[in-house]
Motif scaffolding. Structure first.
Motif, PDB file in Angstrom:
ATOM      1  N   SER A 154       0.821  -1.212   0.000  1.00 10.99           N
ATOM      2  CA  SER A 154       0.000   0.000   0.000  1.00 10.99           C
ATOM      3  C   SER A 154       0.850   1.255   0.000  1.00 10.99           C
ATOM      4  CB  SER A 154      -0.923   0.017   1.221  1.00 10.99           C
ATOM      5  OG  SER A 154      -0.168   0.192   2.403  1.00 10.99           O
ATOM      6  N   GLU A 155       0.246   2.306  -0.500  1.00 18.03           N
ATOM      7  CA  GLU A 155       0.831   3.653  -0.497  1.00 18.03           C
ATOM      8  C   GLU A 155      -0.265   4.630  -0.111  1.00 18.03           C
ATOM      9  OE1 GLU A 155       2.787   4.934  -4.024  1.00 18.03           O
ATOM     10  OE2 GLU A 155       3.854   3.046  -4.291  1.00 18.03           O
ATOM     11  N   PRO A 156       0.114   5.730   0.549  1.00 21.24           N
ATOM     12  CA  PRO A 156      -0.914   6.736   0.864  1.00 21.24           C
ATOM     13  C   PRO A 156      -1.409   7.417  -0.408  1.00 21.24           C
ATOM     14  CG  PRO A 156       1.261   7.475   1.571  1.00 21.24           C
ATOM     15  CD  PRO A 156       1.431   6.090   1.049  1.00 21.24           C
ATOM     16  N   GLU A 157      -2.649   7.843  -0.365  1.00 21.33           N
ATOM     17  CA  GLU A 157      -3.283   8.489  -1.524  1.00 21.33           C
ATOM     18  C   GLU A 157      -4.135   9.652  -1.029  1.00 21.33           C
ATOM     19  OE1 GLU A 157      -4.783   8.394  -5.714  1.00 21.33           O
ATOM     20  OE2 GLU A 157      -2.964   7.840  -4.709  1.00 21.33           O
ATOM     21  N   GLU A 158      -4.131  10.750  -1.790  1.00 25.51           N
ATOM     22  CA  GLU A 158      -5.036  11.864  -1.503  1.00 25.51           C
ATOM     23  C   GLU A 158      -5.661  12.289  -2.816  1.00 25.51           C
ATOM     24  OE1 GLU A 158      -4.305  15.227   1.350  1.00 25.51           O
ATOM     25  OE2 GLU A 158      -4.277  16.380  -0.524  1.00 25.51           O
ATOM     26  N   ASP A 159      -6.983  12.291  -2.841  1.00 25.99           N
ATOM     27  CA  ASP A 159      -7.725  12.713  -4.023  1.00 25.99           C
ATOM     28  C   ASP A 159      -8.744  13.759  -3.600  1.00 25.99           C
ATOM     29  OD1 ASP A 159      -6.516  10.968  -5.932  1.00 25.99           O
ATOM     30  OD2 ASP A 159      -7.722   9.326  -5.142  1.00 25.99           O
ATOM     31  N   TRP A 160      -8.959  14.728  -4.494  1.00 31.42           N
ATOM     32  CA  TRP A 160      -9.927  15.799  -4.255  1.00 31.42           C
ATOM     33  C   TRP A 160     -11.103  15.604  -5.201  1.00 31.42           C
ATOM     34  CZ3 TRP A 160      -8.437  20.990  -2.007  1.00 31.42           C
ATOM     35  CH2 TRP A 160      -7.328  20.869  -1.166  1.00 31.42           C
ATOM     36  N   TYR A 161     -12.294  15.515  -4.635  1.00 32.22           N
ATOM     37  CA  TYR A 161     -13.518  15.291  -5.395  1.00 32.22           C
ATOM     38  C   TYR A 161     -14.386  16.554  -5.337  1.00 32.22           C
ATOM     39  CZ  TYR A 161     -12.442  10.300  -5.239  1.00 32.22           C
ATOM     40  OH  TYR A 161     -11.846   9.069  -5.381  1.00 32.22           O
ATOM     41  N   LEU A 162     -14.718  17.103  -6.501  1.00 32.66           N
ATOM     42  CA  LEU A 162     -15.671  18.199  -6.579  1.00 32.66           C
ATOM     43  C   LEU A 162     -17.028  17.553  -6.872  1.00 32.66           C
ATOM     44  CD1 LEU A 162     -16.385  21.202  -6.591  1.00 32.66           C
ATOM     45  CD2 LEU A 162     -15.917  21.205  -9.043  1.00 32.66           C
ATOM     46  N   VAL A 163     -17.905  17.572  -5.873  1.00 29.98           N
ATOM     47  CA  VAL A 163     -19.190  16.879  -5.957  1.00 29.98           C
ATOM     48  C   VAL A 163     -20.295  17.913  -6.170  1.00 29.98           C
ATOM     49  CG1 VAL A 163     -20.780  15.332  -4.755  1.00 29.98           C
ATOM     50  CG2 VAL A 163     -18.310  15.100  -4.394  1.00 29.98           C
ATOM     51  N   THR A 164     -21.114  17.687  -7.201  1.00 29.09           N
ATOM     52  CA  THR A 164     -22.220  18.582  -7.531  1.00 29.09           C
ATOM     53  C   THR A 164     -23.534  17.873  -7.230  1.00 29.09           C
ATOM     54  OG1 THR A 164     -20.900  19.592  -9.284  1.00 29.09           O
ATOM     55  CG2 THR A 164     -23.282  19.938  -9.374  1.00 29.09           C
ATOM     56  N   LEU A 165     -24.381  18.535  -6.436  1.00 32.98           N
ATOM     57  CA  LEU A 165     -25.674  17.974  -6.054  1.00 32.98           C
ATOM     58  C   LEU A 165     -26.808  18.857  -6.550  1.00 32.98           C
ATOM     59  CD1 LEU A 165     -23.663  17.772  -3.228  1.00 32.98           C
ATOM     60  CD2 LEU A 165     -25.347  15.979  -2.957  1.00 32.98           C
ATOM     61  N   GLU A 166     -27.913  18.208  -6.877  1.00 30.21           N
ATOM     62  CA  GLU A 166     -29.086  18.936  -7.370  1.00 30.21           C
ATOM     63  C   GLU A 166     -30.332  18.355  -6.710  1.00 30.21           C
ATOM     64  OE1 GLU A 166     -29.765  20.438 -11.759  1.00 30.21           O
ATOM     65  OE2 GLU A 166     -30.349  18.335 -11.582  1.00 30.21           O
ATOM     66  N   LYS A 167     -31.283  19.221  -6.432  1.00 31.96           N
ATOM     67  CA  LYS A 167     -32.524  18.760  -5.792  1.00 31.96           C
ATOM     68  C   LYS A 167     -33.340  17.965  -6.811  1.00 31.96           C
ATOM     69  CE  LYS A 167     -35.941  20.140  -2.531  1.00 31.96           C
ATOM     70  NZ  LYS A 167     -35.521  20.191  -1.167  1.00 31.96           N
ATOM     71  N   GLN A 168     -33.715  16.748  -6.419  1.00 35.32           N
ATOM     72  CA  GLN A 168     -34.532  15.863  -7.240  1.00 35.32           C
ATOM     73  C   GLN A 168     -35.870  15.657  -6.510  1.00 35.32           C
ATOM     74  OE1 GLN A 168     -32.613  13.671  -9.988  1.00 35.32           O
ATOM     75  NE2 GLN A 168     -31.546  15.617  -9.862  1.00 35.32           N
ATOM     76  N   GLU A 169     -36.740  14.875  -7.085  1.00 30.23           N
ATOM     77  CA  GLU A 169     -38.032  14.606  -6.439  1.00 30.23           C
ATOM     78  C   GLU A 169     -37.850  13.947  -5.081  1.00 30.23           C
ATOM     79  OE1 GLU A 169     -40.615  12.426  -9.031  1.00 30.23           O
ATOM     80  OE2 GLU A 169     -40.547  13.969 -10.584  1.00 30.23           O
TER      81      GLU A 169
END
Length: 183
Positions: A154-169
């Motif tokens: 194993s190796e350390p990992e760092e990832d950045w996630y830009l998460v977009t949310l929208e109002k649904q029913e």
């Protein structure tokens, strides 16, 4: 020119000079608003000009809190890749995704490599982002974890996630995700 004409010329020059000074003083008085009206104008400007990039100004605390939790749990599921079951992370993330996003991802089989066979998220930190789209809420989720190769190293990992949310029913759902965007 006689002395009397010179005196008259000086007198007229002084009168013209004073006239110009008085008229410029009156013009400045008309242009310069009082400090009270300047303060009122500033307050009105602040109210009228909300920061269009600040999603906190246009969303409720409840919506922001729930979308933050959804984004965090989505990344926890979405980032956990397993090379032995390449669609497992998509299925784990399905409850947080819009139907359209799920349909786009379910057939995209990700493959592991010799150096990337499994990802295990360990810590997640969610931060605010600037967002000028009033129809969506976005969060930046920083995932720190470990990446395992096929031999189990194993190796350390760092990832950045830009998460977009929208109002649904049925509430807010993830409609988009971008990973490790360049600045």
């Amino acid at each position: 020119m006689s002395v009397q004409q010179k005196k008259m010329l000086v007198f007229l020059s002084v009168i013209v000079f004073l006239g110009i000074m008085i008229s410029s003083f009156i013009a400045k008085e008309k242009q310069a608003p009082s400090s009270e009206s300047v303060q009122e104008e500033k307050e009105a400007t602040i109210k009228d000009n909300e920061n269009p990039y600040d999603q906190i100004q246009r969303n409720t605390k409840e919506d922001l809190q729930s979308t933050k939790e959804i984004a965090t749990e989505f990344v926890r599921a979405f980032a956990s890749f397993n090379g032995k079951n390449t669609s497992e992370h998509i299925e784990k993330a399905k409850p947080y995704m819009s139907e359209e996003m799920y349909e786009n991802y379910k057939d995209q089989k990700e493959r592991g490599t010799l150096t990337y066979d499994k990802v295990v998220p360990e810590t997640l930190e969610t931060t605010e982002v600037s967002n000028d789209d009033p129809d969506v809420i976005q969060w930046n989720v920083i995932m720190q974890g470990k990446v395992y190769d096929v031999e189990g190293n194993s190796e350390p990992e760092e990832d950045w996630y830009l998460v977009t949310l929208e109002k649904q029913e049925d509430g807010y759902k993830v409609v988009g995700v971008r990973v490790n965007l360049p600045n």
